[in-house]
Design a protein around this motif. Structure first.
Motif, PDB file in Angstrom:
ATOM      1  N   ARG A  25       3.034  -7.977 -12.311  1.00 16.20           N
ATOM      2  CA  ARG A  25       3.184  -6.888 -13.057  1.00 16.20           C
ATOM      3  C   ARG A  25       0.632  -7.215 -13.787  1.00 16.20           C
ATOM      4  NH1 ARG A  25       7.073  -5.598 -17.592  1.00 16.20           N
ATOM      5  NH2 ARG A  25       5.435  -4.638 -18.434  1.00 16.20           N
ATOM      6  N   GLU A  26       0.786  -8.437 -13.233  1.00 15.77           N
ATOM      7  CA  GLU A  26      -0.485  -8.618 -14.333  1.00 15.77           C
ATOM      8  C   GLU A  26      -1.552  -8.380 -13.408  1.00 15.77           C
ATOM      9  OE1 GLU A  26      -0.490  -8.944 -17.832  1.00 15.77           O
ATOM     10  OE2 GLU A  26       1.060  -8.549 -17.181  1.00 15.77           O
ATOM     11  N   PHE A  27      -1.617  -7.933 -11.923  1.00 18.70           N
ATOM     12  CA  PHE A  27      -2.717  -8.209 -10.952  1.00 18.70           C
ATOM     13  C   PHE A  27      -3.329  -7.109 -11.350  1.00 18.70           C
ATOM     14  CE2 PHE A  27      -4.316  -5.680  -7.857  1.00 18.70           C
ATOM     15  CZ  PHE A  27      -4.630  -6.773  -6.570  1.00 18.70           C
ATOM     16  N   SER A  28      -3.629  -5.654 -11.997  1.00 20.21           N
ATOM     17  CA  SER A  28      -4.304  -4.444 -12.279  1.00 20.21           C
ATOM     18  C   SER A  28      -5.220  -5.030 -13.033  1.00 20.21           C
ATOM     19  CB  SER A  28      -3.986  -3.332 -12.898  1.00 20.21           C
ATOM     20  OG  SER A  28      -3.340  -3.892 -14.206  1.00 20.21           O
ATOM     21  N   ARG A  29      -4.759  -6.867 -13.803  1.00 21.07           N
ATOM     22  CA  ARG A  29      -5.346  -6.882 -15.111  1.00 21.07           C
ATOM     23  C   ARG A  29      -7.232  -7.559 -14.215  1.00 21.07           C
ATOM     24  NH1 ARG A  29      -2.226  -8.951 -20.701  1.00 21.07           N
ATOM     25  NH2 ARG A  29      -0.814  -7.269 -20.227  1.00 21.07           N
ATOM     26  N   GLY A  30      -6.914  -8.290 -13.549  1.00 22.59           N
ATOM     27  CA  GLY A  30      -7.801  -9.365 -12.765  1.00 22.59           C
ATOM     28  C   GLY A  30      -8.279  -8.094 -11.462  1.00 22.59           C
ATOM     29  N   ARG A  31      -7.337  -7.562 -11.025  1.00 23.20           N
ATOM     30  CA  ARG A  31      -7.485  -7.515  -9.557  1.00 23.20           C
ATOM     31  C   ARG A  31      -7.905  -5.338  -9.124  1.00 23.20           C
ATOM     32  NH1 ARG A  31      -6.108 -12.725  -9.732  1.00 23.20           N
ATOM     33  NH2 ARG A  31      -7.020 -13.433  -8.031  1.00 23.20           N
ATOM     34  N   ALA A  32      -8.066  -5.181  -8.598  1.00 18.85           N
ATOM     35  CA  ALA A  32      -8.246  -3.801  -8.761  1.00 18.85           C
ATOM     36  C   ALA A  32      -7.173  -2.897  -7.932  1.00 18.85           C
ATOM     37  CB  ALA A  32      -9.272  -2.867  -7.812  1.00 18.85           C
ATOM     38  N   THR A  33      -6.881  -1.773  -8.230  1.00 16.81           N
ATOM     39  CA  THR A  33      -5.831  -0.795  -7.802  1.00 16.81           C
ATOM     40  C   THR A  33      -6.296   0.902  -8.430  1.00 16.81           C
ATOM     41  OG1 THR A  33      -3.654  -2.411  -8.382  1.00 16.81           O
ATOM     42  CG2 THR A  33      -3.264  -0.299  -7.762  1.00 16.81           C
ATOM     43  N   ALA A  34      -5.599   0.805  -6.852  1.00 11.23           N
ATOM     44  CA  ALA A  34      -6.429   3.052  -7.316  1.00 11.23           C
ATOM     45  C   ALA A  34      -5.338   3.333  -6.317  1.00 11.23           C
ATOM     46  CB  ALA A  34      -7.961   3.030  -6.494  1.00 11.23           C
ATOM     47  N   PHE A  35      -4.770   4.280  -6.933  1.00  4.25           N
ATOM     48  CA  PHE A  35      -4.195   5.619  -6.239  1.00  4.25           C
ATOM     49  C   PHE A  35      -4.828   6.952  -5.737  1.00  4.25           C
ATOM     50  CE2 PHE A  35      -1.318   3.559  -9.427  1.00  4.25           C
ATOM     51  CZ  PHE A  35      -0.267   2.854  -8.691  1.00  4.25           C
ATOM     52  N   VAL A  36      -5.373   6.953  -4.197  1.00  6.07           N
ATOM     53  CA  VAL A  36      -6.220   7.542  -3.851  1.00  6.07           C
ATOM     54  C   VAL A  36      -4.985   8.684  -3.232  1.00  6.07           C
ATOM     55  CG1 VAL A  36      -7.277   7.645  -1.716  1.00  6.07           C
ATOM     56  CG2 VAL A  36      -7.507   5.729  -3.245  1.00  6.07           C
ATOM     57  N   LEU A  37      -6.397  10.288  -3.421  1.00  4.55           N
ATOM     58  CA  LEU A  37      -5.577  11.470  -2.814  1.00  4.55           C
ATOM     59  C   LEU A  37      -6.635  11.611  -1.814  1.00  4.55           C
ATOM     60  CD1 LEU A  37      -3.822  11.427  -6.061  1.00  4.55           C
ATOM     61  CD2 LEU A  37      -3.938  13.198  -5.933  1.00  4.55           C
ATOM     62  N   LEU A  38      -5.862  11.327  -0.355  1.00  2.00           N
ATOM     63  CA  LEU A  38      -7.029  12.179   0.329  1.00  2.00           C
ATOM     64  C   LEU A  38      -7.109  13.187   1.106  1.00  2.00           C
ATOM     65  CD1 LEU A  38      -7.726   9.235   3.199  1.00  2.00           C
ATOM     66  CD2 LEU A  38      -7.191  11.629   3.771  1.00  2.00           C
ATOM     67  N   ARG A  39      -7.511  14.132   1.494  1.00  2.00           N
ATOM     68  CA  ARG A  39      -7.730  15.729   2.083  1.00  2.00           C
ATOM     69  C   ARG A  39      -8.474  15.294   3.090  1.00  2.00           C
ATOM     70  NH1 ARG A  39      -4.017  19.633   0.826  1.00  2.00           N
ATOM     71  NH2 ARG A  39      -3.770  20.453  -1.484  1.00  2.00           N
ATOM     72  N   CYS A  40      -7.495  16.035   4.277  1.00  2.00           N
ATOM     73  CA  CYS A  40      -7.995  16.340   5.932  1.00  2.00           C
ATOM     74  C   CYS A  40      -8.203  17.567   6.538  1.00  2.00           C
ATOM     75  CB  CYS A  40      -7.488  15.002   6.499  1.00  2.00           C
ATOM     76  SG  CYS A  40      -5.770  15.420   6.283  1.00  2.00           S
ATOM     77  N   ARG A  41      -8.265  17.249   7.637  1.00  2.00           N
ATOM     78  CA  ARG A  41      -8.780  18.428   8.244  1.00  2.00           C
ATOM     79  C   ARG A  41      -7.391  19.011   8.790  1.00  2.00           C
ATOM     80  NH1 ARG A  41     -14.107  16.580  10.259  1.00  2.00           N
ATOM     81  NH2 ARG A  41     -13.170  16.444  11.968  1.00  2.00           N
ATOM     82  N   PRO A  42      -7.094  20.161   9.150  1.00  3.25           N
ATOM     83  CA  PRO A  42      -5.441  20.394   9.584  1.00  3.25           C
ATOM     84  C   PRO A  42      -5.560  20.058  11.391  1.00  3.25           C
ATOM     85  CG  PRO A  42      -6.692  22.586   8.828  1.00  3.25           C
ATOM     86  CD  PRO A  42      -7.565  21.440   8.462  1.00  3.25           C
ATOM     87  N   GLY A  43      -4.904  19.134  11.703  1.00  5.70           N
ATOM     88  CA  GLY A  43      -4.630  18.635  12.612  1.00  5.70           C
ATOM     89  C   GLY A  43      -4.471  17.180  12.444  1.00  5.70           C
ATOM     90  N   ALA A  44      -5.576  16.763  11.568  1.00  2.94           N
ATOM     91  CA  ALA A  44      -4.882  15.263  11.372  1.00  2.94           C
ATOM     92  C   ALA A  44      -5.051  14.347  11.135  1.00  2.94           C
ATOM     93  CB  ALA A  44      -7.049  14.786  10.764  1.00  2.94           C
ATOM     94  N   ARG A  45      -4.096  14.873  10.244  1.00  2.00           N
ATOM     95  CA  ARG A  45      -3.025  13.933   9.079  1.00  2.00           C
ATOM     96  C   ARG A  45      -2.004  12.900   9.835  1.00  2.00           C
ATOM     97  NH1 ARG A  45       0.420  17.322   4.615  1.00  2.00           N
ATOM     98  NH2 ARG A  45       1.345  18.253   6.841  1.00  2.00           N
ATOM     99  N   SER A  46      -1.670  13.008  10.895  1.00  2.00           N
ATOM    100  CA  SER A  46      -0.653  12.658  12.082  1.00  2.00           C
ATOM    101  C   SER A  46      -1.642  11.085  12.299  1.00  2.00           C
ATOM    102  CB  SER A  46      -0.004  12.654  12.499  1.00  2.00           C
ATOM    103  OG  SER A  46       0.873  13.208  12.349  1.00  2.00           O
ATOM    104  N   ARG A  47      -2.837  11.328  12.928  1.00  2.00           N
ATOM    105  CA  ARG A  47      -3.564  10.662  13.239  1.00  2.00           C
ATOM    106  C   ARG A  47      -4.472   9.640  12.225  1.00  2.00           C
ATOM    107  NH1 ARG A  47      -8.640  11.052  13.272  1.00  2.00           N
ATOM    108  NH2 ARG A  47      -8.918  13.388  13.166  1.00  2.00           N
ATOM    109  N   LEU A  48      -5.161  10.312  10.855  1.00  2.00           N
ATOM    110  CA  LEU A  48      -5.661   9.051  10.376  1.00  2.00           C
ATOM    111  C   LEU A  48      -4.494   8.619   9.504  1.00  2.00           C
ATOM    112  CD1 LEU A  48      -7.851  12.173   8.703  1.00  2.00           C
ATOM    113  CD2 LEU A  48      -8.529  10.068   8.868  1.00  2.00           C
ATOM    114  N   ALA A  49      -3.082   8.725   9.104  1.00  9.19           N
ATOM    115  CA  ALA A  49      -2.100   7.952   8.477  1.00  9.19           C
ATOM    116  C   ALA A  49      -1.991   6.657   9.925  1.00  9.19           C
ATOM    117  CB  ALA A  49      -0.745   8.624   8.661  1.00  9.19           C
ATOM    118  N   ASP A  50      -2.047   6.762  11.015  1.00 10.23           N
ATOM    119  CA  ASP A  50      -1.437   6.178  11.659  1.00 10.23           C
ATOM    120  C   ASP A  50      -3.075   4.971  11.369  1.00 10.23           C
ATOM    121  OD1 ASP A  50      -0.452   4.805  14.086  1.00 10.23           O
ATOM    122  OD2 ASP A  50      -2.178   4.912  15.169  1.00 10.23           O
ATOM    123  N   ARG A  51      -4.333   5.806  11.596  1.00 10.20           N
ATOM    124  CA  ARG A  51      -5.475   5.174  11.042  1.00 10.20           C
ATOM    125  C   ARG A  51      -6.201   4.021   9.936  1.00 10.20           C
ATOM    126  NH1 ARG A  51     -12.070   6.768  12.858  1.00 10.20           N
ATOM    127  NH2 ARG A  51     -12.749   4.184  12.281  1.00 10.20           N
TER     128      ARG A  51
END
Length: 339
Positions: free
Chosen positions: A61-87
């Motif tokens: 629980r204390e990780f966020s105080r001294g380190r860094a966390t981000a929740f990232v919402l990523l958009r991608c081109r049609p057909g690229a989602r599975s490939r990007l997820a794997d990468r």
């Protein structure tokens, strides 16, 4: 090829016990579950071998105080989602990678880094440059109120719960943690792969003694930098539907939101975040219809709260460094190293 295992009631009780006491010895759990320690060890080996359950170290629980966390919402081109997820799953910075089916993201990432500059370099120098990515929106965590180690399978009866004691329900003590050294990092590297490695084995792998390992682990967990979690595959959890909610609430009511969600069995995570929405929460609900019911109950309890987005997970590719197949079973690990 993984063995097909049909979990028994004993298996479910064992996993629930390890959610409460992830590093408990089999001899401690045997009297509680009414079987021999060797039986528990054998059952656990079958569950982990089938990718149905595993114990790992994760940021506390204390990780966020001294380190860094981000929740990232990523958009991608049609057909690229599975490939990007794997990468994306190959990067140690991406603790969690989820393919989504609604809301403002095609992929939802939980990105962890030792500090803000490291996080910034990954977001701008790596994510922004990936072929197929069309937009990257980042929500930086300011506080972590509830994290995944608190989610429970709820297979034990009340007497068993009382005997175990829910150590995870108690907030970490205020223990000062000095800068982590090479031994600390070596311990963390081992434990993110397998959180049940014994003290003697950890001592051998890190070139120190079991007593030193015990002392350092106690300091890291008491400080809230480190926690242990027993995680489960989707079949063991009843194939829940992951949904992440973005919400806005006046600062005075954040505590009420936190307490309300923390008391909800489906809650996996609650964090304060930057941006137009200041709450990010993840629930594992029973079905799609349950999303609206849970949202309505939350808004009734906190009338000042407005849910601004609902992101439904279709497939979790990676969770806290552990790779999952399309059935949600663990197939491998790409260890996180955010400390």
């Amino acid at each position: 090829m993984q063995e097909t295992v049909t979990p028994s009631e004993l298996d479910l009780a064992l996993v629930n016990a390890l959610q409460l006491r992830p590093r408990a010895a089999w001899t401690e759990l045997a009297p509680l579950l009414g079987v021999a320690a060797s039986t528990l060890a054998r059952r656990w080996d079958r569950l982990t071998g089938a990718g149905l359950a595993w114990v790992c170290a994760a940021p506390g629980r204390e990780f966020s105080r001294g380190r860094a966390t981000a929740f990232v919402l990523l958009r991608c081109r049609p057909g690229a989602r599975s490939r990007l997820a794997d990468r994306l799953s190959k990067f140690p910075e991406t603790a969690t990678v989820e393919v989504t089916g609604s809301g403002s993201a095609d992929l939802l990432l939980d990105v962890l880094a030792p500090d803000l500059p490291s996080l910034s370099r990954f977001l701008t120098g790596t994510l922004d440059q990936l072929p197929g990515v069309t937009s990257v929106s980042s929500l930086f965590a300011t506080s972590l109120y509830v994290e995944g180690s608190r989610w429970r399978l709820r297979s034990l009866d009340q007497s068993q719960l009382t005997a175990l004691g829910n150590s995870a329900s108690t907030a970490p003590e205020s223990v000062h943690t000095r800068e982590l050294d090479l031994v600390d990092h070596a311990l963390l590297d081992e434990l993110v792969r397998d959180g049940r490695v014994g003290l003697a084995e950890l001592g051998q792998r890190t070139g120190t003694s079991p007593a030193t390992v015990r002392r350092r682990l106690r300091r890291l967990t008491d400080s809230g930098i480190l926690t242990f979690r027993c995680d489960v595959a989707a079949p063991l959890a009843g194939h829940p539907v992951p949904v992440s909610l973005l919400a806005q609430v006046p600062a005075r009511d954040i505590g009420t939101v936190h307490r309300t969600l923390a008391a909800t069995p489906e809650c996996r995570l609650v964090a304060g975040v930057t941006g137009p929405a200041n709450i990010f929460a993840t629930l594992w609900v029973h079905d799609i219809g349950d999303i609206q019911r849970r949202e309505a109950a939350l808004c009734a309890r906190v009338p000042t709260l407005t849910v601004t987005d609902r992101i439904v997970g279709l497939h979790t590719v990676k969770r806290m460094g552990h790779l999952l197949d399309h059935e949600g079973r663990r197939t491998g690990v790409i260890p996180i190293s955010p400390w």
